[in-house]
Write a protein that holds these residues in place. Sequence first.
Motif, PDB file in Angstrom:
ATOM      1  N   THR A   1       0.844  -1.186   0.000  1.00 23.38           N
ATOM      2  CA  THR A   1       0.000   0.000   0.000  1.00 23.38           C
ATOM      3  C   THR A   1       0.886   1.245   0.000  1.00 23.38           C
ATOM      4  OG1 THR A   1      -1.774  -1.159   1.175  1.00 23.38           O
ATOM      5  CG2 THR A   1      -1.773   1.240   1.296  1.00 23.38           C
TER       6      THR A   1
ATOM      7  N   ASP B   1       2.947  -5.307  -6.372  1.00 19.89           N
ATOM      8  CA  ASP B   1       1.544  -4.988  -6.614  1.00 19.89           C
ATOM      9  C   ASP B   1       1.205  -3.851  -5.654  1.00 19.89           C
ATOM     10  OD1 ASP B   1      -1.311  -4.936  -6.205  1.00 19.89           O
ATOM     11  OD2 ASP B   1      -1.448  -6.924  -7.100  1.00 19.89           O
TER      12      ASP B   1
ATOM     13  N   THR C   1      -1.189  -0.691  -4.171  1.00 17.33           N
ATOM     14  CA  THR C   1      -2.560  -0.224  -3.994  1.00 17.33           C
ATOM     15  C   THR C   1      -2.555   1.101  -3.252  1.00 17.33           C
ATOM     16  OG1 THR C   1      -3.291  -2.524  -3.812  1.00 17.33           O
ATOM     17  CG2 THR C   1      -4.856  -0.826  -3.131  1.00 17.33           C
TER      18      THR C   1
ATOM     19  N   ASP D   1      -7.937   2.937  -1.251  1.00 16.12           N
ATOM     20  CA  ASP D   1      -8.522   1.666  -1.661  1.00 16.12           C
ATOM     21  C   ASP D   1      -8.281   0.583  -0.611  1.00 16.12           C
ATOM     22  OD1 ASP D   1      -9.707   2.404  -4.101  1.00 16.12           O
ATOM     23  OD2 ASP D   1      -7.799   2.240  -5.158  1.00 16.12           O
ATOM     24  N   THR D   2      -7.118   0.605   0.023  1.00 12.04           N
ATOM     25  CA  THR D   2      -6.863  -0.363   1.092  1.00 12.04           C
ATOM     26  C   THR D   2      -7.785  -0.118   2.269  1.00 12.04           C
ATOM     27  OG1 THR D   2      -4.554  -0.624   0.421  1.00 12.04           O
ATOM     28  CG2 THR D   2      -5.115  -1.283   2.665  1.00 12.04           C
TER      29      THR D   2
ATOM     30  N   GLY E   1      -5.404  -6.409  -3.288  1.00 10.34           N
ATOM     31  CA  GLY E   1      -4.351  -5.734  -4.042  1.00 10.34           C
ATOM     32  C   GLY E   1      -4.902  -5.184  -5.339  1.00 10.34           C
ATOM     33  N   SER E   2      -4.054  -4.537  -6.105  1.00  5.36           N
ATOM     34  CA  SER E   2      -4.502  -3.914  -7.355  1.00  5.36           C
ATOM     35  C   SER E   2      -4.647  -4.922  -8.483  1.00  5.36           C
ATOM     36  CB  SER E   2      -3.514  -2.826  -7.775  1.00  5.36           C
ATOM     37  OG  SER E   2      -2.299  -3.405  -8.224  1.00  5.36           O
TER      38      SER E   2
ATOM     39  N   CYS F   1      -7.116 -11.405  -6.273  1.00  6.14           N
ATOM     40  CA  CYS F   1      -8.094 -11.010  -5.243  1.00  6.14           C
ATOM     41  C   CYS F   1      -9.488 -11.551  -5.525  1.00  6.14           C
ATOM     42  CB  CYS F   1      -8.154  -9.486  -5.135  1.00  6.14           C
ATOM     43  SG  CYS F   1      -6.570  -8.712  -4.832  1.00  6.14           S
TER      44      CYS F   1
ATOM     45  N   PRO G   1     -10.311  -1.921  -6.359  1.00  3.98           N
ATOM     46  CA  PRO G   1      -9.583  -0.646  -6.297  1.00  3.98           C
ATOM     47  C   PRO G   1     -10.171   0.365  -7.278  1.00  3.98           C
ATOM     48  CG  PRO G   1      -8.073  -2.499  -6.489  1.00  3.98           C
ATOM     49  CD  PRO G   1      -9.436  -3.033  -6.760  1.00  3.98           C
TER      50      PRO G   1
END
Length: 335
Positions: A182, A218, A220, A224-225, A247-248, A292, A303
Amino acid sequence: MNYLGARILVTGADGFIGSHLTEALVSAGANVTALAQYNSFDSHGWLDDLPDSTRKKVNLVRGDIRDAAFVGRLVPGHEIVFHLAALIAIPYSYVAAQSYVETNVLGTLNVLEAARQYGTERVIHTSTSEVYGTAITMPIDETHPLQGQSPYSASKIAADMMAGAFAKSFGVPVVVLRPFNTFGPRQSERAIIAAIIRQALDPSCPAIMIGDATTVRDLTFVADTAAAFMAAGLAEGIEYGQPYNAGSQRAIMIRDLIDVIVDLTSSDKPVLQDEKRLRPTNSEVRALLADCTRFVHATGWSPQVTLREGLERTVDWWRHRLSGKQVRRQRDFIT
């Protein structure tokens, strides 16, 4: 999702992700108790950077999750506990591994035991993509083998197993959320993106010093997290004790990430490798890319912020911070 009036406890609220989650929960109308690690500086970490209008709505508490009696007094009365408190600096885990066990494993045990004793409706336990180690297969789903490639990741594997054990043994409603890397405002400079941006913008830094630029991550954006945590807190179709990746689902090599940041900051500084920033060879995680699917199906989360947009927001935050001469070297909060 409806958090209006919900009684929420956030451990590690003084940290990077914890402060953003606290802010988002307050915006959603929750009654938030925010735990910051006790210190002698009269500081609540990044909670002190929240707008006054937000901060005054938060019940600020100082303490230590390693203290079982304290945690046992703190948890009752809260419907949902977001457990983010942890030691997370990987380099320091090579120096003081026992402290990571005491905070990340025993601290988590204290939270789970209190939740079991007082009937907490849900606990969201924070895992990390570091538990997977270097990817054997990509993208990484939750069945990927766990590999403790640093004392930090080993301690988080142990904490994850404890969460799963409490779900199976005692029926504790605990969700194991496993965020991938993140980034965003308020992040410590021990993290790669914050470190690069700070050096690119700060006139006192003659060069951008980095570690291994060939690793893949990856990434994010923190908003979004935080949204992933909130989704995990209310989703009905979620399985307790089982891990969920967040994750993204896109990966980038660090050298390419540097190029994007250099472009956004208009930096012409040389990029140099600093041997001190390298992990031990067998400890470095070479590549991470999230699958995810399970979490998206269980919660509907996805995300919303692209990598470039998130980097632009983070660069803007650093520009403001540096222009205001507010920067201080950030210690590794137990958050």
